[in-house]
Write an enzyme that holds these catalytic residues in place. Structure first.
Site, PDB file in Angstrom:
ATOM      1  N   GLY A   1       0.745  -1.165  -0.020  1.00 35.43           N
ATOM      2  CA  GLY A   1      -0.008   0.039   0.026  1.00 35.43           C
ATOM      3  C   GLY A   1       0.889   1.222  -0.123  1.00 35.43           C
ATOM      4  O   GLY A   1       0.611   2.193  -0.739  1.00 35.43           O
ATOM      5  N   ASP A   2       1.890   1.153   0.827  1.00 35.01           N
ATOM      6  CA  ASP A   2       2.749   2.419   0.763  1.00 35.01           C
ATOM      7  C   ASP A   2       3.537   2.657  -0.522  1.00 35.01           C
ATOM      8  O   ASP A   2       3.701   3.860  -0.952  1.00 35.01           O
ATOM      9  CB  ASP A   2       3.806   2.455   1.946  1.00 35.01           C
ATOM     10  CG  ASP A   2       3.114   1.979   3.304  1.00 35.01           C
ATOM     11  OD1 ASP A   2       1.930   2.488   3.431  1.00 35.01           O
ATOM     12  OD2 ASP A   2       3.755   1.301   4.065  1.00 35.01           O
TER      13      ASP A   2
HETATM   14  O1  CKP Z   1      -0.409  -0.747   4.061  1.00 28.79           O
HETATM   15  P1  CKP Z   1       1.032  -1.101   4.155  1.00 28.79           P
HETATM   16  O2  CKP Z   1       1.133  -2.838   4.094  1.00 28.79           O
HETATM   17  O3  CKP Z   1       1.621  -0.593   2.788  1.00 28.79           O
HETATM   18  O4  CKP Z   1       1.903  -0.847   5.372  1.00 28.79           O
HETATM   19  C1  CKP Z   1       2.997  -1.546   5.858  1.00 28.79           C
HETATM   20  C2  CKP Z   1       3.460  -0.669   7.270  1.00 28.79           C
HETATM   21  O5  CKP Z   1       3.749   1.100   9.293  1.00 28.79           O
HETATM   22  C3  CKP Z   1       4.436  -1.493   7.820  1.00 28.79           C
HETATM   23  O6  CKP Z   1       5.772  -0.927   7.486  1.00 28.79           O
HETATM   24  C4  CKP Z   1       4.322  -1.203   9.120  1.00 28.79           C
HETATM   25  O7  CKP Z   1       5.435  -0.824  10.168  1.00 28.79           O
HETATM   26  C5  CKP Z   1       3.343  -0.208   9.351  1.00 28.79           C
HETATM   27  O8  CKP Z   1       2.406  -0.459   8.143  1.00 28.79           O
HETATM   28  C6  CKP Z   1       2.242  -0.460  10.723  1.00 28.79           C
HETATM   29  O9  CKP Z   1       2.528   0.463  11.672  1.00 28.79           O
HETATM   30  O10 CKP Z   1       1.641  -1.292  10.675  1.00 28.79           O
HETATM   31 MG    MG Z   2      -1.493   0.514   3.795  1.00 29.15          MG
END
Ligand code: CKP
Ligand code: MG
Length: 310
Positions: free
Chosen positions: A254-255
């Protein structure tokens, strides 16, 4: 001048190849949604700044060293020696499925406060072209939430475009809590990014996209996972399928998607080209291990255009 300013918590990340209880070795890296986006943008040549707090400890040094090495501007981040850097544990269970555990309650990252973002906007030079905020930062506590509110307010006043990724984390707060915090921000948000099931956080309307566009959001980008993504605006809807890649690790996809989307925006690309870049950078994250390690630089953006062996 900063292209994109973002704020949030970045943790030291431990990845195991099986349940932690079995012991063995772990890969150590960093993770945090907002810094993942900042890294993705920096790799594509944009000037990205991350505002956050780390502890005066080795995990904090790892976070700062990694972000610096990736070209992320830490001018307005700080170290709080009275709290530890948060940790996140990814235990690989089966195929691409990870069990994710946070050790972040009371962390330095959750000490983010409004004054941290005020500094960023007070700095000499032009304001950031874009502000990127996520629901995760809002979920960290009252002060981090106020920091987001202040950042959005300052961005608005400075004429920066504001992007919100709902990024709902049920382990941090409930949908009702997220709705109470995020809905008041909507009048100041230009671009919303959400997965299908996250739209209900932002509105109770039966047609959430129409409701958000009527509320003044210029673009609503909805992610459908393996089904691709759709961008909605007053001009209509535009869909792109996901790129076909082997699924290695979906965390961070997502990021990566957001980084591609914002990169296209910074380049002045039109909506179809922005969405193309978003599904491309998302695919890089899905096809590689780690939250951000596999993200492309500019030259690599076309790598997936070639058929394997072609
Ligand atoms: O929505 P995503 O899978 O792209 O996000 C992943 C991130 O910040 C991961 O790096 C993790 O540290 C977090 O989302 C979180 O705090 O869950
Ligand atoms: Mg996300």
């Amino acid at each position: 001048m900063t292209d994109v300013l973002t704020l949030g918590e970045t943790m030291a990340a431990f990845r195991t190849t099986g349940p932690l209880r079995l012991g063995g070795t772990a890969g150590i890296s960093v993770a945090g949604s907002e810094s993942n986006v900042a890294i993705g943008l920096a790799r594509l040549g944009h000037r990205a700044a991350w505002v956050g707090v780390t502890g005066a400890d080795e995990p904090g040094e790892l976070v700062r060293r990694t972000l610096r090495a990736e070209g992320v501007d830490l001018s307005w981040s700080r170290v709080d020696p009275t709290a530890p850097t948060g940790l996140i544990l990814f235990e690989n269970r089966v195929a691409d499925i990870n069990r994710v555990t946070y050790h972040r309650a009371g962390s330095a990252g959750s000490r983010l406060r409004p004054a941290d973002v005020t500094q960023a906007f007070d700095a000499p030079g032009s304001p950031p072209r874009l502000l990127h905020v996520t629901g995760i930062t809002c979920a960290l506590g009252a002060e981090p939430y106020e920091a987001v509110v202040e950042a959005v307010r300052l961005a608005r006043a400075a004429g920066s475009t504001v992007c919100l990724d709902v990024n709902h984390r049920q382990r941090l707060w409930s949908v009702a809590e997220a709705a109470t915090a995020l809905r008041p921000l909507l009048p100041s948000i230009d671009l919303v990014v959400a997965s299908d099931d996250e739209l209900a956080v932002l509105t109770g309307a039966s047609d959430p996209v129409t409701a958000l566009l009527s509320a003044g959001v210029a673009e609503v980008v909805v992610k459908h996972g393996a089904g691709g993504a759709t961008s909605h605006s007053r001009a209509g809807a535009l869909h792109r399928p996901a790129r076909t890649v082997p699924v290695v690790d979906t965390v961070g996809a997502g990021d990566a998607f957001v980084a591609g989307l914002l990169s296209g925006w910074l380049d002045g690309a039109d909506a179809p080209a922005r969405l193309d870049r978003a599904v491309t950078t998302g695919a890089f994250a899905v096809a590689t291990r780690g939250d951000w390690e596999g993200l492309p630089d500019r030259a690599e953006l076309t790598l997936l255009d070639h058929e394997p062996g072609g």
